[in-house]
Motif scaffolding. Structure first.
Motif, PDB file in Angstrom:
ATOM      1  N   THR A 179      77.476  91.025   9.879  1.00  0.00           N
ATOM      2  CA  THR A 179      76.523  89.954   9.896  1.00  0.00           C
ATOM      3  C   THR A 179      75.132  90.640   9.138  1.00  0.00           C
ATOM      4  N   GLY A 285      75.961  81.561  13.250  1.00  0.00           N
ATOM      5  CA  GLY A 285      77.099  81.308  12.180  1.00  0.00           C
ATOM      6  C   GLY A 285      76.828  82.135  10.884  1.00  0.00           C
ATOM      7  N   HIS A 288      79.871  87.104   7.526  1.00  0.00           N
ATOM      8  CA  HIS A 288      80.911  87.023   6.302  1.00  0.00           C
ATOM      9  C   HIS A 288      82.194  86.428   6.773  1.00  0.00           C
ATOM     10  N   ARG A 289      82.772  85.503   5.899  1.00  0.00           N
ATOM     11  CA  ARG A 289      83.901  84.765   6.155  1.00  0.00           C
ATOM     12  C   ARG A 289      85.031  85.650   5.773  1.00  0.00           C
ATOM     13  N   ILE A 371      82.988  82.981  16.539  1.00  0.00           N
ATOM     14  CA  ILE A 371      83.800  82.810  15.022  1.00  0.00           C
ATOM     15  C   ILE A 371      84.377  81.630  14.834  1.00  0.00           C
ATOM     16  N   HIS A 374      82.267  78.531  13.934  1.00  0.00           N
ATOM     17  CA  HIS A 374      81.524  78.305  12.727  1.00  0.00           C
ATOM     18  C   HIS A 374      82.569  78.449  11.608  1.00  0.00           C
ATOM     19  N   ALA A 375      83.510  79.022  11.661  1.00  0.00           N
ATOM     20  CA  ALA A 375      84.643  79.027  10.794  1.00  0.00           C
ATOM     21  C   ALA A 375      86.032  78.702  11.089  1.00  0.00           C
ATOM     22  N   LEU A 378      89.207  80.364   9.688  1.00  0.00           N
ATOM     23  CA  LEU A 378      89.428  81.758   9.377  1.00  0.00           C
ATOM     24  C   LEU A 378      90.397  82.572  10.146  1.00  0.00           C
TER      25      LEU A 378
END
Length: 499
Positions: A179, A285, A288-289, A371, A374-375, A378
């Motif tokens: 983050t 959100g 880092h992805r 996680i 928002h992604a 992933l």
């Protein structure tokens, strides 16, 4: 130093010694050297919290060094992925050199880096005159990652394929880096073992009356604690420069007391490294992805409870009830109804189960949901280390009728071959160790832990709280298989209970 199938380089400086005027400053680059540097031994560990009855302070403030293990020979042209390990120890203890990484390097065909970073008051101090300084220990870790990016190729590593992994405080550190806007591009994958952005302990978890624990603190709270510490140390006279000069002039021994070290073991937010609390960043959100493995151990809190049973025994149901009331107040009857003492071999094991589920397992699964929200695409993998007979880590007290099971940190000997335990791994446990090393290192190679000859590790599906399968890691036939950790650890109950 050559060891046949692998080579180690110990005590490589990644930043200048944070001593004298550099104490409580962000790390600055290490001085260059000419000729050949001796890299046959690890550097001293960072100053540690003194153990009860210990004499001299353990460690040195001159401690910003790392260690590299690489397979032999170095490949021609091909670059290996890099694993960077952040050790645990409550931000108060530990060292990168405590971990033997040759199995990860040789079996996994990776370059492995272990890192020292500042601890306690040396790593997490704040003061109004320091302003919004970053948490220095986390800044050290990012400096080490920048060193890896600049130097990985010298060791046959790929600077564009870095997996950051760590356990306990090391995993909390990785949560922070996930983050942190200043960590952009420093790593491409992450493995968080027994620590997450949502982990916390309720009041009394570590003993009756001990306050609740949140792993991160606001800059203001840390500065307030720092001003009080300055008063205790007699550093209040004059202007800001004089106060800081007085503090930087204090001896290591005067600062490394148990009281001062424990007052500063929570990284602060509200600065350039952590603008907001990691749990809030995650919820909004701002992370880092990168592909992630996250997991916990089946009996996490038995380690903490086991350490405290001599001082705070839990022998009867009344003892258990008192601990539940201390921790949960008005919600205590609901907790006790969900975890009746009679359903467990002893009241102490019931208490450990409550804390394991509330503080680690269910909070880690909740991170996965945040996680995924928002992604959603992933790559995200969950695990639960579940060996009920894992070797007990050296130094833990024996408590009759209180087996440690798969407690906090008990997966360490399965990844790091010489981690100190009371007995060696059995043949079945060594097979599990090989499998775990394969999973971890294949993830470092590809972002996916699966290998053709291993039981399938499914992606963590979080579309429904009722279908949250993680990979159970246990020895023996069928010991590796998906399990519904959300149901097994009563997470629907904890998700509903006000925190």
């Amino acid at each position: 130093m050559s060891h046949g199938s692998y080579t180690t380089f110990g005590g490589i400086p990644y930043a200048a010694p944070p001593t004298g005027p550099l104490r409580w400053r962000a790390p600055v680059p290490a001085a260059t050297w000419h000729g050949v540097r001796d890299a046959t031994t690890a550097a001293q560990r960072c100053v540690q919290m003194p153990t009860p009855g210990a004499g001299a302070v353990l460690g040195s403030e001159d401690c910003l060094y790392l260690n590299v293990t690489m397979p032999t020979p170095k490949p021609a042209g091909q670059k290996r992925p890099v694993l960077v390990w952040m050790h645990g120890g409550a931000f108060l203890g530990g060292s990168g050199s405590d971990y033997s990484t040759e199995q990860l390097a040789v079996r996994g065909d990776t370059v492995v880096v272990t890192v020292n970073y500042r601890l306690g008051i040396f790593g997490y101090f704040g003061h109004p005159e320091l302003g919004s300084a970053p948490p220095f220990g986390l800044a050290d870790q990012q400096a080490a990652l920048r060193w890896v990016r600049a130097n990985a190729e010298r060791f046959g590593g790929d600077p564009g394929s870095v997996t950051l992994f760590g356990e306990s405080a090391g995993a909390l550190s990785i949560c922070a880096h996930l983050t942190s806007p200043t960590a952009v591009g420093l790593f491409q994958r992450a493995v968080l073992q027994s620590g997450s952005c949502l982990m916390s302990f309720p009041r009394g978890a570590l003993g009756p009356g001990i306050p609740a624990y949140e792993p991160f603190a606001s800059q203001r709270d840390v500065q307030t604690a720092g001003a009080e510490a300055a008063r205790q140390l007699g550093c209040t006279a004059g202007g800001g420069d004089e106060v800081l000069a007085c503090l930087r002039g204090q001896s290591t021994d005067r600062l490394a007391t148990a009281q001062l070290m424990q007052s500063f073991n929570r990284p602060s937010f509200g600065n350039t490294l952590l603008p907001v609390a990691p749990d809030q960043a995650l919820a909004s959100g701002r992370f880092h992805r990168v592909p992630i493995i996250q997991g916990t151990n089946h009996d996490e809190m038995r380690m903490f409870v086991g350490l405290s049973l001599a001082a705070f025994p839990i022998r009867t149901e009344n003892d258990y009830r008192a601990r539940v009331v201390d921790a949960f107040g008005l919600a205590a009857p609901a907790v006790e109804a969900q975890y009746p003492a009679g359903h467990y071999p002893t009241p102490a094991l019931a208490w450990a189960a409550v804390l394991t589920d509330r503080s680690l397992t269910c909070t880690t699964l909740a991170v996965g949901r945040a996680i995924a929200a928002h992604a959603p695409g992933l790559p995200l993998y969950g695990y639960e280390f579940s060996d009920p007979d894992a070797p007990v880590l050296t130094g833990l007290p024996a408590n009759p009728g209180f087996p440690y099971g798969a407690a906090h940190g008990f997966e360490m000997p399965f990844l790091f071959s010489s981690f100190p335990t009371e007995r060696p791994l059995t043949d079945a446990q060594r097979a599990l160790s090989d499998r775990m090393v394969d999973y971890w290192t294949n993830f470092a190679h590809t972002g996916n832990p699966n290998t053709p000859d291993a039981p399938l590790w499914p992606v963590l599906r979080l579309s429904s709280p009722l279908a949250q399968s993680v990979q159970s890691l246990a020895p023996g036939p069928g010991g590796i298989h998906p399990v519904d950790a959300h149901s097994a650890h009563h997470c629907s109950f904890w998700d509903r209970l006000p925190q």
